[in-house]
Design an enzyme around this catalytic site. Structure first.
Site, short mmCIF file in Angstrom:
data_model
loop_
_atom_site.label_atom_id
_atom_site.label_comp_id
_atom_site.label_asym_id
_atom_site.label_seq_id
_atom_site.Cartn_x
_atom_site.Cartn_y
_atom_site.Cartn_z
N ALA A 257 0.85 -1.18 0.00
CA ALA A 257 0.00 0.00 0.00
C ALA A 257 0.89 1.23 0.00
CB ALA A 257 -0.93 0.00 1.21
N MET A 258 0.28 2.40 -0.21
CA MET A 258 1.01 3.67 -0.20
C MET A 258 0.16 4.71 0.52
SD MET A 258 3.72 5.32 -0.92
CE MET A 258 4.13 7.05 -0.69
N ASN A 260 -0.65 7.81 0.62
CA ASN A 260 -1.00 9.11 0.08
C ASN A 260 -2.06 9.77 0.97
OD1 ASN A 260 0.46 8.33 -2.41
ND2 ASN A 260 -1.32 7.03 -2.71
N HIS A 290 -1.58 0.44 9.36
CA HIS A 290 -0.22 0.93 9.07
C HIS A 290 -0.29 2.20 8.22
CE1 HIS A 290 4.13 0.10 7.88
NE2 HIS A 290 3.75 0.95 6.93
N GLU A 291 -1.08 2.16 7.15
CA GLU A 291 -1.16 3.32 6.28
C GLU A 291 -1.81 4.50 6.99
OE1 GLU A 291 0.59 3.10 3.62
OE2 GLU A 291 0.88 0.99 4.07
N HIS A 294 0.61 6.38 9.06
CA HIS A 294 1.43 7.26 8.24
C HIS A 294 0.82 8.66 8.09
CE1 HIS A 294 4.82 4.99 6.85
NE2 HIS A 294 4.11 4.04 6.26
N GLU A 313 8.52 4.38 8.31
CA GLU A 313 8.13 2.97 8.27
C GLU A 313 8.22 2.26 9.61
OE1 GLU A 313 6.45 2.13 5.97
OE2 GLU A 313 7.01 3.56 4.42
#
Length: 836
Positions: A257-258, A260, A290-291, A294, A313
């Site tokens: 995943a990312m 954004n 997790h994302e 962020h 991370e």
């Protein structure tokens, strides 16, 4: 293209401040290119000086700087010089950009299920200039105004809330300041499920052909999302700052995943088409959390340069597991971490490419990408657990809150973070950070018991825990950990300690009965090579399944894997333990992951090819034993069925399952399970290319097409191997996923002779693919396609290739790691199969 250096980034950030971006993307120009009009406003702190901006366009129509035209031909190696800057500047670039098919930049994919196209932006690490002109470094953050022109039947999602202002015309709300690599646009005929929580609009989105699994999984996804929001709001004391929160499941995604801001992208395999085990749901929940973590670590506060990637991370890795344990039903998330994430990280630590968690000065952006591994994630999270043990959780949280508040919408460094924790805790962290963050490798932890006789019936007269420091990377790391022992399922003792030197006595164990199994680091609180005693390893076939603590069982399995890789435990010993205890395993993560490790790592790497059929049959026997006793439709049943489908050689059973006959309950119409079966049939030569194509026609989806490629590449036929190699290494416009699936199947063979001619070709032809495949995608291809012919000649060719000075950073790093795995396999085979 030149890679931005640290020195250049520092020079540019000292000179410039970016105030805003206005980006207009025209996605209605066909399947190959799109239009990009971007205006950047920025100030120059020393007017009159020059600088440059990043631009990787297919073609440039016009460039205007402060009202004067610049020559598009001035763009060289992705850089546009900016002469004679004013105090306040406005740059506008009108360009045509190319869609990518390697998962970087603006990726465009066609869904074979309905021939509809989907686009998403993945601008990590340095792909933003292939979408719009920008100052592409993480410390030049700015707000964005994005507008998109798209086909009328497309939906557009991005960092800011999207509003359709006319057919095919979308405007996204102005964002908070973002680093360039966080900008994304997702566009296509996506289907959506929407909700709301605590005033935050929520959306999940996927390809139209995944509408059914999207809707089936929506409740679970929203539940984890809501719980994570509540947990992080309470923990950090700062509300989510980026408006709406969308999660888009996109095709052919390079990572999991990312993050954004406002528009997280996920690989769409997380929308399980068929049955899913509990650990698969846990892994997805962990990725969702997790994302979201962020949004604070990485998005709100962004690293100043790529060498502080761990600030993103490691924190997200730690926080997501903490959130799952404290706020969801996945209370065994740390067990999953032990058997999945830490095993990944330990593999990275064994390689010559090992590196410290932090403080590795990445001299350019592409070099930084090479440290984006299990050390930055899993080891970093383990180090944070040790930091909490060192300073106390309340003080840690107070320091984190101070760090996030002080650096909001800006950038942070390792020094900034440590200063915040030192201020909150009153402790000097210089020595701690030197050992844990700034020094590579890991200590070895072992326990020695002195007894008054032989077990059973003997008692401990003295106990010591020892720390072995790696000679190549010596460090003084304190370890807060525990030691536990079991006999016949009863916990005989457990002692906690903080190991601050080479050895410490465990006085609390004196007088305790001698247990059959002793597990150092039983709660897996620290990061170390856990060394089990010979007597413990000898007892595991009888004792391991009786240990009621899944965390300790995970530590044992992880230690065994480590020892096999280090040629300290025979593969046959591992397989014997597996046969005896795996069918009784009750933790989903251990159950499914150990089956995968056994089938896809232990057997093909460490067992000679001539003996692999027998080894796989042993795994199949274990699978049959569990399938016979497991509750139909349960995780245990599914795990057993998958292992049996992949490991057994019963052609009749495999063919019937492939046709949907006699399947275990819950696997009816499960296309992903059928491909496991078809893959086994293909690898063993029970079917040919025509039959593989027939199964593809039954599953005309993106995943079905990819699995068909892998199955065809695995056929034990010289003509099919030649076809697969050409498709993998030639310029056939294959996507990143297609190349990886071709590579996964290629080296499957009944004997080395079928594929050994391709070993030398790999070392010349695969590195050359850097001319047309992006670094992120190619790094995966290099690793997966590395020869599975475990000979000294392969090792010689690999070593010779690594002496070349023309390898890109991504290719070199993947080769180093794959070479290390080859040498582990060779060392093990020499030790335990000298006759092979």
């Amino acid at each position: 293209m030149r890679s931005l250096t640290l020195a250049e980034a520092r020079e540019r950030s000292e000179l410039l401040t970016v105030t805003s971006y206005a980006v207009e993307l025209d996605l209605d120009q066909g399947a190959e290119v799109f239009g990009s009009v971007a205006t950047v406003r920025f100030t120059c702190h020393r007017p009159g000086e020059p600088s440059w901006v990043d631009l990787k366009a297919r073609s440039v129509a016009s460039i205007t700087l402060n009202g004067r035209d610049l020559d598009p031909a001035a763009v060289v190696e992705g850089r546009l010089p900016l002469p004679d800057l004013a105090a306040d500047n406005e740059l506008t670039v009108v360009a045509t950009m190319a869609y990518s098919h390697d998962g970087q930049g603006l990726h465009r994919a066609t869904d074979p299920a309905d021939q509809r196209d989907y686009v998403y932006g993945h601008l990590f690490l340095d792909a933003a200039p292939s979408v719009f002109v920008c100052f592409d470094q993480p410390d030049l953050k700015a707000p964005y105004d994005v507008t998109v022109n798209a086909p009328a039947d497309w939906v557009v999602i991005g960092n800011g809330a999207a509003t359709q202002t006319a057919p095919g015309r979308w405007t996204l709300a102005t964002t908070r300041p973002l680093a360039t690599y966080f900008v994304t646009v997702c566009a296509g005929p996506y289907v959506s499920v929407r909700s709301e929580h605590d005033g935050i609009p929520l959306g999940i989105h996927a390809r139209a052909s995944l509408k059914e699994p999207l809707e089936r999984h929506a409740a679970e996804l929203f539940d984890v999302t809501r719980r994570s929001f509540d947990y992080f709001h309470g923990l950090f004391g700062i509300r989510y700052p980026f408006g709406e929160y969308h999660q888009v499941f996109v095709p052919e995604f390079n990572a999991g995943a990312m993050e954004n801001p406002g528009c997280v992208t996920f690989r769409d395999q997380y929308l399980f088409r068929g049955a899913a085990t509990r650990d698969e749901l846990l892994s997805r929940a962990n990725t969702v959390s997790h994302e979201m973590a962020h949004m604070w670590f990485g998005d709100l506060v962004t690293m100043k340069w790529w060498d502080d990637l761990w600030l993103n991370e490691s924190f997200a890795e730690y926080m997501s597991h903490r959130c799952l344990v404290d706020a969801t039903d996945y209370t065994d998330a740390w067990v999953d971490s032990s058997i999945v994430r830490k095993v990944w990280g330990y593999g990275a630590e064994r390689s010559p490419s090992t590196h410290p968690i932090a403080g590795v000065e990445a001299l350019d952006a592409q070099s930084a990408l090479q440290n984006f591994d299990g050390i930055a994630y899993a080891k970093g999270a383990a180090a944070l657990r040790q930091l909490i043990a060192y300073v106390g959780d309340d003080r840690f949280v107070a320091g984190v809150r101070a760090y996030l508040s002080e650096k909001s919408y800006a950038n942070g460094t390792l020094a900034d973070f440590l200063a915040a924790i030192e201020q909150a805790s009153g402790k000097d962290l210089a020595a701690w950070s030197q050992g844990w963050l700034l020094t590579a490798d890991r200590d070895a932890i072992s326990v020695e018991l002195t007894t008054d006789g032989e077990a059973p019936g003997a008692h401990v007269t003295a106990a010591a825990i020892r720390r072995g420091v790696p000679s190549a990377h010596p460090a003084d790391r304190p370890h807060a950990l525990d030691v536990a022992g079991w006999t016949d399922g009863a916990e005989v003792f457990r002692a906690s300690t903080t190991l601050t030197g080479p050895e410490a006595t465990l006085d609390g164990l004196r007088g305790k009965p001698v247990p059959a199994v002793v597990v150092p680091n039983a709660s897996d609180l620290t990061w170390a090579r856990v060394t089990l005693s010979e007597s413990t390893i000898h007892a595991l076939p009888v004792q391991l399944s009786q240990i009621p603590d899944p965390q300790a069982r995970a530590v044992v399995w992880s230690s065994l894997l480590d020892a096999v890789h280090g040629a300290a435990v025979a593969p046959a010993t591992f397989l014997h333990v597996f046969e005896c205890v795996w069918p009784s395993e009750t933790n989903s993560s251990i159950l499914t992951r150990m089956a995968a490790y056994a089938e896809h790592r232990i057997v093909p790497f460490f067992v000679p090819r001539a003996q692999q059929s027998r080894a796989l049959e042993r795994l199949a026997s274990s699978a049959r034993a569990l399938l016979d006793t497991a509750t139909p439709g349960s995780t245990e049943s599914l795990a057993a069925a998958r292992l049996l489908a992949g490991a057994n050689d019963d052609e009749g059973l495999l063919r019937s399952w492939a046709e949907g006959e006699g399947l275990p309950l819950g696997l009816e119409d499960d296309g992903d399970f059928r491909w496991i079966v078809v893959g086994n049939l293909a690898t063993r030569g029970f079917i040919g290319a025509e039959e593989v194509e027939g199964y593809r026609l039954k599953d005309e989806t993106l995943q079905g097409s990819l699995n068909a490629l892998m199955c065809r590449a695995s056929l034990p036929d010289a003509e099919q191997k030649a076809w697969a190699w050409d498709q993998l290494t030639g310029r056939h416009d294959r996507s990143n996923y297609e190349m990886v699936h071709l590579a996964r199947g290629f080296w499957s063979a009944p004997e080395d002779a079928l594929v050994e001619a391709y070993v030398e070709r790999y070392f010349t032809e695969v590195p050359e693919m850097s001319g047309w495949v992006g670094e992120d995608a190619l790094s995966r291809v290099v690793r997966v396609a590395f020869p599975r012919v475990f000979t000294d000649e392969t090792a010689r060719l690999s070593a010779a290739t690594l002496t070349r000075d023309d390898l890109t950073p991504a290719v070199r790093r993947s080769l180093v790691d794959a070479d290390s795995e080859l040498r582990e396999a060779l060392a093990s085979r020499r030790a335990y199969y000298p006759e092979a």
